[in-house]
Scaffold this active site. Structure first.
Site, PDB file in Angstrom:
ATOM      1  N   ARG A  64      -4.749   0.308  -2.991  1.00  0.00           N
ATOM      2  CA  ARG A  64      -3.822   1.446  -2.994  1.00  0.00           C
ATOM      3  C   ARG A  64      -2.872   1.408  -4.189  1.00  0.00           C
ATOM      4  NH1 ARG A  64      -4.718  -0.327   1.978  1.00  0.00           N
ATOM      5  NH2 ARG A  64      -5.665   1.093   3.449  1.00  0.00           N
ATOM      6  N   GLU A 101      -1.991 -16.149   5.153  1.00  0.00           N
ATOM      7  CA  GLU A 101      -1.581 -16.681   6.454  1.00  0.00           C
ATOM      8  C   GLU A 101      -2.546 -17.781   6.912  1.00  0.00           C
ATOM      9  OE1 GLU A 101      -0.386 -15.003  10.893  1.00  0.00           O
ATOM     10  OE2 GLU A 101      -1.063 -13.626   9.339  1.00  0.00           O
TER      11      GLU A 101
END
Length: 181
Positions: A64, A101
């Site tokens: 994006r 993560e």
């Protein structure tokens, strides 16, 4: 710098609960991109502080960030630099690794995308934990760019990514924030 825009631009963002995993509220800007007025306004708001030749290049983070960054670069009469996931660029690249993560990832850009000393604005749709954005800043600085700002449509302040970028010495511009993840 943090700015909250009137409700109408926020309303152009679709929220998808439990995506990509339970408990996450995914903030989807594709609805903003599909609304010509909202898209134009978001780009104008991102561009405004940097008008007048303050940037040589705009770097956008896949995917994006390509859409927004390309529009911002056009408005600023600046060049555009794509920052991509490893293995997607055809020419000689420079690369950095960063922690996710769970695990590690790498981003890269063409080694000849910038000339040392060029002033660059980093653009993406959203700042969350800041891992990818910090890696992009490291990559840009590694090649000799002066990163003058990082701009995002959305900030998720609870995840402190914008704060991490500020701690790294960057001006951060966001157009709106959403509580939660």
């Amino acid at each position: 710098m943090h700015q909250l825009l009137p409700r109408d631009l926020r309303d152009a963002i679709r929220t998808i609960p439990d995506y990509p995993k339970p408990g996450v509220m995914f903030r989807d800007i594709t609805t903003l991109l599909g609304d010509a007025g909202a898209f134009r306004r978001a780009v104008d708001e991102l561009v405004h502080p940097y008008a007048g030749g303050k940037a040589d290049k705009v770097a956008g983070i896949e995917a994006r960030g390509f859409i927004l960054g390309g529009a911002v670069a056009h408005q600023l009469s600046a060049g555009f630099v794509p920052i991509r996931k490893k293995g997607k660029l055809p020419h000689k690249t420079v690369r950095v690794s960063y922690l996710l993560e769970y695990g590690e990832d790498e981003i890269e850009m063409h080694a000849d995308a910038l000339v040392k000393g060029e002033r660059v604005i980093l653009v993406d749709d959203l700042i969350a934990t800041g891992g990818t954005a910090l890696a992009a800043v490291k990559l840009l600085r590694q090649i000799g760019a002066e990163v003058i700002a990082a701009c995002f449509v959305i900030d998720l302040p609870e995840l402190r990514g914008a704060d991490k970028l500020r701690d790294a010495g960057l001006e951060v511009r966001t157009l709106m924030s959403f509580e939660g993840h």
